[in-house]
Scaffold this active site. Structure first.
Site, PDB file in Angstrom:
ATOM      1  N   LEU A 158      -2.047 101.478  60.179  1.00 17.87           N
ATOM      2  CA  LEU A 158      -3.375 101.384  60.798  1.00 17.87           C
ATOM      3  C   LEU A 158      -4.484 101.778  59.826  1.00 17.87           C
ATOM      4  O   LEU A 158      -5.536 101.135  59.772  1.00 17.87           O
ATOM      5  CB  LEU A 158      -3.435 102.286  62.032  1.00 17.87           C
ATOM      6  CG  LEU A 158      -2.933 101.721  63.356  1.00 17.87           C
ATOM      7  CD1 LEU A 158      -2.976 102.802  64.429  1.00 17.87           C
ATOM      8  CD2 LEU A 158      -3.762 100.516  63.788  1.00 17.87           C
ATOM      9  N   VAL A 159      -4.257 102.840  59.068  1.00 16.00           N
ATOM     10  CA  VAL A 159      -5.335 103.356  58.214  1.00 16.00           C
ATOM     11  C   VAL A 159      -5.610 102.466  57.006  1.00 16.00           C
ATOM     12  O   VAL A 159      -6.529 102.736  56.232  1.00 16.00           O
ATOM     13  CB  VAL A 159      -5.040 104.793  57.744  1.00 16.00           C
ATOM     14  CG1 VAL A 159      -4.965 105.735  58.925  1.00 16.00           C
ATOM     15  CG2 VAL A 159      -3.749 104.864  56.924  1.00 16.00           C
ATOM     16  N   ARG A 160      -4.857 101.393  56.854  1.00 13.76           N
ATOM     17  CA  ARG A 160      -5.145 100.442  55.783  1.00 13.76           C
ATOM     18  C   ARG A 160      -6.294  99.506  56.143  1.00 13.76           C
ATOM     19  O   ARG A 160      -6.814  98.799  55.276  1.00 13.76           O
ATOM     20  CB  ARG A 160      -3.890  99.626  55.460  1.00 13.76           C
ATOM     21  CG  ARG A 160      -2.741 100.453  54.859  1.00 13.76           C
ATOM     22  CD  ARG A 160      -1.473  99.629  54.769  1.00 13.76           C
ATOM     23  NE  ARG A 160      -1.679  98.453  53.932  1.00 13.76           N
ATOM     24  CZ  ARG A 160      -0.838  97.409  53.907  1.00 13.76           C
ATOM     25  NH1 ARG A 160       0.222  97.394  54.694  1.00 13.76           N
ATOM     26  NH2 ARG A 160      -1.076  96.381  53.120  1.00 13.76           N
ATOM     27  N   HIS A 161      -6.683  99.479  57.412  1.00 13.68           N
ATOM     28  CA  HIS A 161      -7.720  98.538  57.835  1.00 13.68           C
ATOM     29  C   HIS A 161      -9.108  99.030  57.444  1.00 13.68           C
ATOM     30  O   HIS A 161      -9.409 100.218  57.537  1.00 13.68           O
ATOM     31  CB  HIS A 161      -7.638  98.311  59.347  1.00 13.68           C
ATOM     32  CG  HIS A 161      -6.502  97.437  59.748  1.00 13.68           C
ATOM     33  ND1 HIS A 161      -6.548  96.070  59.640  1.00 13.68           N
ATOM     34  CD2 HIS A 161      -5.270  97.735  60.239  1.00 13.68           C
ATOM     35  CE1 HIS A 161      -5.400  95.559  60.054  1.00 13.68           C
ATOM     36  NE2 HIS A 161      -4.608  96.547  60.422  1.00 13.68           N
ATOM     37  N   ARG A 162      -9.939  98.090  56.994  1.00 21.07           N
ATOM     38  CA  ARG A 162     -11.325  98.350  56.619  1.00 21.07           C
ATOM     39  C   ARG A 162     -12.203  97.227  57.164  1.00 21.07           C
ATOM     40  O   ARG A 162     -11.783  96.073  57.138  1.00 21.07           O
ATOM     41  CB  ARG A 162     -11.466  98.411  55.095  1.00 21.07           C
ATOM     42  CG  ARG A 162     -10.651  99.507  54.430  1.00 21.07           C
ATOM     43  CD  ARG A 162     -11.180 100.906  54.785  1.00 21.07           C
ATOM     44  NE  ARG A 162     -10.438 101.930  54.067  1.00 21.07           N
ATOM     45  CZ  ARG A 162      -9.317 102.486  54.503  1.00 21.07           C
ATOM     46  NH1 ARG A 162      -8.819 102.098  55.668  1.00 21.07           N
ATOM     47  NH2 ARG A 162      -8.699 103.394  53.801  1.00 21.07           N
ATOM     48  N   ARG A 202       5.672 121.020  57.130  1.00 24.24           N
ATOM     49  CA  ARG A 202       5.599 119.613  57.563  1.00 24.24           C
ATOM     50  C   ARG A 202       6.313 118.668  56.602  1.00 24.24           C
ATOM     51  O   ARG A 202       6.553 117.505  56.947  1.00 24.24           O
ATOM     52  CB  ARG A 202       4.147 119.173  57.698  1.00 24.24           C
ATOM     53  CG  ARG A 202       3.394 119.093  56.376  1.00 24.24           C
ATOM     54  CD  ARG A 202       2.024 118.490  56.532  1.00 24.24           C
ATOM     55  NE  ARG A 202       1.253 118.581  55.300  1.00 24.24           N
ATOM     56  CZ  ARG A 202       0.116 117.926  55.075  1.00 24.24           C
ATOM     57  NH1 ARG A 202      -0.376 117.137  56.016  1.00 24.24           N
ATOM     58  NH2 ARG A 202      -0.530 118.076  53.941  1.00 24.24           N
ATOM     59  N   LEU A 243     -16.135  95.136  67.213  1.00 26.21           N
ATOM     60  CA  LEU A 243     -15.229  94.168  67.817  1.00 26.21           C
ATOM     61  C   LEU A 243     -14.748  93.131  66.811  1.00 26.21           C
ATOM     62  O   LEU A 243     -13.632  92.610  66.938  1.00 26.21           O
ATOM     63  CB  LEU A 243     -15.908  93.473  69.002  1.00 26.21           C
ATOM     64  CG  LEU A 243     -16.341  94.372  70.159  1.00 26.21           C
ATOM     65  CD1 LEU A 243     -16.894  93.517  71.303  1.00 26.21           C
ATOM     66  CD2 LEU A 243     -15.206  95.258  70.647  1.00 26.21           C
ATOM     67  N   ARG A 292      -1.753  92.204  63.723  1.00 27.99           N
ATOM     68  CA  ARG A 292      -0.809  93.187  64.247  1.00 27.99           C
ATOM     69  C   ARG A 292      -0.140  92.805  65.566  1.00 27.99           C
ATOM     70  O   ARG A 292       0.594  93.609  66.143  1.00 27.99           O
ATOM     71  CB  ARG A 292      -1.524  94.533  64.436  1.00 27.99           C
ATOM     72  CG  ARG A 292      -2.151  95.081  63.158  1.00 27.99           C
ATOM     73  CD  ARG A 292      -1.133  95.292  62.052  1.00 27.99           C
ATOM     74  NE  ARG A 292      -1.744  95.920  60.868  1.00 27.99           N
ATOM     75  CZ  ARG A 292      -1.091  96.209  59.762  1.00 27.99           C
ATOM     76  NH1 ARG A 292       0.204  95.901  59.674  1.00 27.99           N
ATOM     77  NH2 ARG A 292      -1.711  96.770  58.753  1.00 27.99           N
TER      78      ARG A 292
END
Length: 318
Positions: free
Chosen positions: A188-192, A257, A274, A284
Site C-alpha cells: 500500500l505504501v508504494r502508492h503516490r 519487534r 478519488l 489492486r
C-alpha cells in the site's frame, strides 16, 4: 495470541469532525493512544506534533479553496513555483480563478518554500486567520498580511461534493482505515500521491494491558482453518509471540519487534483523492494482485461505488 480478519473502513465520520480532531484521531493511531482523546486534547497534541516536525500527521486533513486574482501575473507567478502536493485547476480559462486543494502540510510547506509569492501569501493569510492552530508557528512577529488583488474562499465539503466529476475526482479526498497484515501495507505504501499513518511496532508494546498482553495476527486467507498448513502457521505465531514477549522483558519494543512476522495485525490510514483511489483499485482488485490485498480491496471497491455513484463505475473486483 489473538487472530482477527482483515477489513477496510471508509472514515466518513472524520469528515464531520473539526480538522484538529480529525488530525488527532489519525495521528494517535500510530501509537494506539486513541484512549487519550478528550474535548481539549487536540490542540496540545497538534502543537507537539508540529514542534517535533512530525509533518506526515498534518497530511490527514485537506482544504479546498477558490482563489480569485486581479491579474494574470499573480497566477503566473504561482504556477511558476510549481506548487508541490497541491491540486490546482483553472475551471474557466477566461476567468482569473484557481481551484486549489491540498493537505495542511502542503499549504504549510508552500508558504515555507515559496512565501514571497503574492498568491501564496494571500492564501496563507486567509488560512492563518481561519485556522490559526495550524499556522501559528509560521506567522512571525507581524503575522500574515492580507494581499490586495487576491481573494480567497474556502469550499465546504458539500460544495466539493457538488463539483463536476472531472474536478471532484481531483479535489475530493477520502481516508480509509485498513486492518490487515504487514505484507499488504508494504504494498500500500508504494502508492503516490497518498498520505499514510500506520500503527507503530516501534512504540506499541503489545505486552501492555491495552493490547490484552498479547500479539494480534491477521487470519491468513490462504489456508482453511482445518488444514495442516493452518495448524503450522498457528504454531509459528504462538512461538513468535512467546519469543517477542520474552524479549520485551529485557528489550525495547523497537528491538523486540525484529522477530515479528508479516502476519502481524497492523492498522493503517490511507488518505488520497478519488483519482488516486481509482488508480489503486485498477491495480489492486485484478487477478494479478496479491490475494490478501484483493481480500480487502474488492469489498472496499463496492463501498466506494455506493458512496460515489458514477465515479468508480466500470471497475469490478476479480
Amino acid at each position: 495470541m489473538r487472530i482477527v480478519p482483515a477489513s477496510a473502513t471508509i472514515l466518513d465520520d472524520l469528515d464531520r469532525q473539526s480538522m484538529a480532531r480529525r488530525i488527532e484521531s489519525c495521528g494517535r493511531l500510530c501509537y494506539k493512544s486513541e484512549d487519550k482523546i478528550t474535548d481539549t486534547s487536540a490542540e496540545p497534541f497538534l502543537r507537539k506534533v508540529m514542534e517535533h516536525g512530525h509533518n506526515s500527521v498534518m497530511e490527514m486533513a485537506a482544504i479546498s479553496l477558490r482563489v480569485y486574482c486581479d491579474t494574470e501575473a499573480i497566477i503566473d507567478q504561482f504556477l511558476a513555483a510549481q506548487p508541490k502536493y497541491l491540486q490546482v485547476d483553472r475551471p474557466a480559462k477566461k476567468e482569473k480563478m484557481l481551484l486549489i486543494s491540498g493537505t495542511i502540510r502542503a499549504f504549510r510547506e508552500i508558504y515555507q518554500n515559496c512565501g514571497n509569492g503574492k498568491l501564496v501569501k494571500g492564501i496563507t493569510a486567509f488560512l492563518g486567520q481561519r485556522h490559526p492552530l495550524f499556522f501559528f508557528d509560521l506567522a512571525g512577529k507581524r503575522g500574515f498580511l492580507p494581499q490586495t488583488g487576491v481573494e480567497v474562499e474556502k469550499l465546504s465539503l458539500s460544495e466539493v461534493d457538488a463539483l463536476p466529476a472531472d474536478l471532484l475526482v481531483k479535489h475530493r479526498f477520502l481516508a480509509v482505515r485498513f486492518i490487515t497484515n504487514r505484507a499488504v501495507t508494504h504494498e500500500l505504501v508504494r502508492h503516490r500521491p497518498c498520505s499514510f499513518l500506520q500503527e507503530s511496532q516501534r512504540y506499541c508494546r503489545y505486552s501492555q494491558d491495552k493490547f490484552g498482553n498479547e500479539v494480534t495476527f491477521i487470519k491468513p486467507m490462504f489456508y482453511p482453518e482445518d488444514s495442516e498448513e493452518y495448524r503450522l502457521w498457528q504454531q509459528a505465531m504462538v512461538e513468535t509471540e512467546k519469543i517477542y514477549l520474552q524479549l520485551l522483558e529485557t528489550s525495547s519494543p523497537q528491538a523486540a519487534r525484529t522477530v515479528l512476522p508479516n502476519s502481524c495485525k497492523t492498522e493503517i490510514i490511507v488518505y488520497a483523492n478519488l483519482l488516486e483511489w481509482l488508480h489503486i483499485f485498477r491495480l489492486r482488485t485484478t487477478r494479478a494482485a496479491e490475494p490478501s490485498m484483493r481480500e480487502v480491496m474488492n469489498p472496499l471497491l463496492v463501498k466506494m461505488q455506493q458512496r460515489f455513484p458514477g465515479i468508480f463505475d466500470g471497475l469490478q473486483g476479480e
